[in-house]
Motif scaffolding. Sequence first.
Motif, PDB file in Angstrom:
ATOM      1  N   GLU A 219      55.640  24.542  37.882  1.00  0.00           N
ATOM      2  CA  GLU A 219      54.642  23.397  37.498  1.00  0.00           C
ATOM      3  C   GLU A 219      53.908  22.631  38.734  1.00  0.00           C
ATOM      4  N   GLY A 220      54.395  23.119  40.105  1.00  0.00           N
ATOM      5  CA  GLY A 220      54.291  22.249  41.139  1.00  0.00           C
ATOM      6  C   GLY A 220      52.638  22.950  41.907  1.00  0.00           C
ATOM      7  N   LYS A 221      51.972  23.536  41.134  1.00  0.00           N
ATOM      8  CA  LYS A 221      50.732  23.956  41.874  1.00  0.00           C
ATOM      9  C   LYS A 221      50.026  23.111  42.753  1.00  0.00           C
ATOM     10  N   LYS A 222      49.902  21.828  42.078  1.00  0.00           N
ATOM     11  CA  LYS A 222      49.119  20.927  42.926  1.00  0.00           C
ATOM     12  C   LYS A 222      49.745  20.653  44.298  1.00  0.00           C
ATOM     13  N   MET A 223      50.905  20.868  44.570  1.00  0.00           N
ATOM     14  CA  MET A 223      51.708  20.538  45.797  1.00  0.00           C
ATOM     15  C   MET A 223      51.769  21.925  46.562  1.00  0.00           C
ATOM     16  N   GLY A 224      51.033  23.001  46.254  1.00  0.00           N
ATOM     17  CA  GLY A 224      51.206  24.204  46.695  1.00  0.00           C
ATOM     18  C   GLY A 224      52.129  25.085  46.404  1.00  0.00           C
ATOM     19  N   MET A 225      53.002  24.687  45.350  1.00  0.00           N
ATOM     20  CA  MET A 225      54.100  25.466  45.087  1.00  0.00           C
ATOM     21  C   MET A 225      53.827  26.753  44.202  1.00  0.00           C
ATOM     22  N   CYS A 226      54.635  27.636  44.090  1.00  0.00           N
ATOM     23  CA  CYS A 226      54.587  28.772  43.262  1.00  0.00           C
ATOM     24  C   CYS A 226      55.650  29.576  43.369  1.00  0.00           C
ATOM     25  N   THR A 227      56.210  30.334  42.122  1.00  0.00           N
ATOM     26  CA  THR A 227      57.261  31.177  42.193  1.00  0.00           C
ATOM     27  C   THR A 227      56.757  32.689  42.736  1.00  0.00           C
ATOM     28  N   LEU A 228      57.643  33.281  42.945  1.00  0.00           N
ATOM     29  CA  LEU A 228      57.353  34.911  43.305  1.00  0.00           C
ATOM     30  C   LEU A 228      56.609  35.678  42.159  1.00  0.00           C
ATOM     31  N   GLU A 229      57.164  35.236  40.846  1.00  0.00           N
ATOM     32  CA  GLU A 229      56.551  35.904  39.731  1.00  0.00           C
ATOM     33  C   GLU A 229      54.999  35.438  39.695  1.00  0.00           C
ATOM     34  N   TYR A 236      48.432  41.219  41.081  1.00  0.00           N
ATOM     35  CA  TYR A 236      47.891  42.172  40.129  1.00  0.00           C
ATOM     36  C   TYR A 236      46.641  41.644  39.397  1.00  0.00           C
ATOM     37  N   GLN A 237      46.424  40.431  39.216  1.00  0.00           N
ATOM     38  CA  GLN A 237      45.062  40.174  38.742  1.00  0.00           C
ATOM     39  C   GLN A 237      43.805  40.347  39.418  1.00  0.00           C
ATOM     40  N   LYS A 238      44.203  40.451  40.766  1.00  0.00           N
ATOM     41  CA  LYS A 238      42.941  40.529  41.723  1.00  0.00           C
ATOM     42  C   LYS A 238      42.847  42.149  42.092  1.00  0.00           C
ATOM     43  N   GLY A 239      43.576  42.840  41.414  1.00  0.00           N
ATOM     44  CA  GLY A 239      43.627  44.256  41.600  1.00  0.00           C
ATOM     45  C   GLY A 239      44.311  44.729  42.806  1.00  0.00           C
ATOM     46  N   VAL A 240      45.184  44.033  43.441  1.00  0.00           N
ATOM     47  CA  VAL A 240      45.606  44.328  44.660  1.00  0.00           C
ATOM     48  C   VAL A 240      46.710  45.260  44.565  1.00  0.00           C
ATOM     49  N   ILE A 241      47.984  44.940  43.621  1.00  0.00           N
ATOM     50  CA  ILE A 241      49.076  45.798  43.334  1.00  0.00           C
ATOM     51  C   ILE A 241      48.758  46.075  41.852  1.00  0.00           C
ATOM     52  N   SER A 242      49.851  47.090  41.581  1.00  0.00           N
ATOM     53  CA  SER A 242      49.825  47.646  40.013  1.00  0.00           C
ATOM     54  C   SER A 242      50.894  46.813  39.261  1.00  0.00           C
ATOM     55  N   GLN A 243      50.960  46.770  37.924  1.00  0.00           N
ATOM     56  CA  GLN A 243      51.749  46.089  37.165  1.00  0.00           C
ATOM     57  C   GLN A 243      53.129  46.636  37.352  1.00  0.00           C
ATOM     58  N   GLN A 244      53.523  47.793  37.601  1.00  0.00           N
ATOM     59  CA  GLN A 244      54.886  48.308  37.856  1.00  0.00           C
ATOM     60  C   GLN A 244      55.267  47.753  38.985  1.00  0.00           C
ATOM     61  N   THR A 245      54.580  47.505  40.193  1.00  0.00           N
ATOM     62  CA  THR A 245      54.999  47.097  41.370  1.00  0.00           C
ATOM     63  C   THR A 245      55.331  45.616  41.234  1.00  0.00           C
ATOM     64  N   ALA A 246      54.547  44.792  40.718  1.00  0.00           N
ATOM     65  CA  ALA A 246      54.791  43.442  40.245  1.00  0.00           C
ATOM     66  C   ALA A 246      56.108  43.394  39.609  1.00  0.00           C
ATOM     67  N   LEU A 247      56.490  44.390  38.522  1.00  0.00           N
ATOM     68  CA  LEU A 247      57.725  44.039  37.817  1.00  0.00           C
ATOM     69  C   LEU A 247      58.819  44.415  38.701  1.00  0.00           C
ATOM     70  N   ASN A 248      58.607  45.475  39.658  1.00  0.00           N
ATOM     71  CA  ASN A 248      59.706  46.247  40.552  1.00  0.00           C
ATOM     72  C   ASN A 248      60.089  44.985  41.430  1.00  0.00           C
ATOM     73  N   LYS A 253      63.017  39.211  36.168  1.00  0.00           N
ATOM     74  CA  LYS A 253      62.093  40.524  35.670  1.00  0.00           C
ATOM     75  C   LYS A 253      61.697  39.986  34.365  1.00  0.00           C
ATOM     76  N   LYS A 254      62.496  39.058  33.496  1.00  0.00           N
ATOM     77  CA  LYS A 254      62.209  38.554  32.188  1.00  0.00           C
ATOM     78  C   LYS A 254      60.882  37.789  32.199  1.00  0.00           C
ATOM     79  N   ARG A 255      60.921  36.951  33.330  1.00  0.00           N
ATOM     80  CA  ARG A 255      59.868  35.848  33.549  1.00  0.00           C
ATOM     81  C   ARG A 255      58.557  36.684  33.932  1.00  0.00           C
ATOM     82  N   MET A 256      58.704  37.928  34.564  1.00  0.00           N
ATOM     83  CA  MET A 256      57.537  38.362  35.234  1.00  0.00           C
ATOM     84  C   MET A 256      56.829  39.219  33.944  1.00  0.00           C
ATOM     85  N   GLN A 257      57.673  39.474  32.701  1.00  0.00           N
ATOM     86  CA  GLN A 257      57.237  40.462  31.628  1.00  0.00           C
ATOM     87  C   GLN A 257      56.644  39.244  30.917  1.00  0.00           C
TER      88      GLN A 257
END
Length: 263
Positions: A219-229, A236-248, A253-257
């Motif tokens: 929830e901390g995007k305004k402070m520049g925070m983010c999770t790895l997921e 992935y949305q930018k087309g830089v990595i594949s969906q499988q790479t993001a999951l790997n 893993k559950k949060r990523m899915q």
Amino acid sequence: RGYISMVLRLIPSALLSFEQIGLPGLCAALCRRPRGLFLVTGPTGSGKTTTLASMINYINENLDRHIITVEEPIEYYHLHKKSIVNQREVGLDVTSFSESLKRALRQDPDVIVVGEMRDPQTIATVLEITDSGHKAFTTLHTSSAIDSIHRIVAEFPSDSQERVRNRLADVLTVCMSQKLVPTIDGKLALAKEILSVDSSVQAAIRNKNIGEIYQMMVEGKKMGMCTLEQDLKHLYQKGVISQQTALNFANNKKRMQQLMSVI
């Protein structure tokens, strides 16, 4: 078996900018802060040394500071620019991280860079340095911000952990965990998790509610925070990595899915 072998690491001669590495603009603002602990974590080969070198170079080019580094070994060499940079190598210039840090405090530093916090004595010295009003950069071999906090506290005996927890809450400014992930075009991209410490995070550290910090990063995007997921989803949305790479490469893993299912 009686033969000589060698392991080599290729290090670029040119120092890279935040944009070239993929670091957020938040890093420039944090480098300008006069005090606090900036922690960079990740597995071996995840680019921690390159990230630290870029931050040192930013300070060196933009601010009038005295920077002392303690490394094992020295990998990036910094020329004096706007700042003065003194680099020491453990085993060559100094006997240990902790001993070098104690001596560095007598040399009027503004910024101290510790290659790695490997033992309780070095961790305690780094916390003491930042608690006394200095700015420190260092690294840990942990995979997330939450793991980093647990690791630092767990390095000390149980009767000292509350004191360490309180001091860490006071001095920690940012914890950035990073991984280098393969891109669709065969290169590497930086995936990161950023914890920017505010009063809520400080309270969670002091009160042993470390598990609450993950949601604060969500929830901390305004402070520049983010999770790895969240950052993997962004790549992935930018087309830089594949969906499988993001999951790997996700820590959760559950949060990523779950994040992938709402794209």
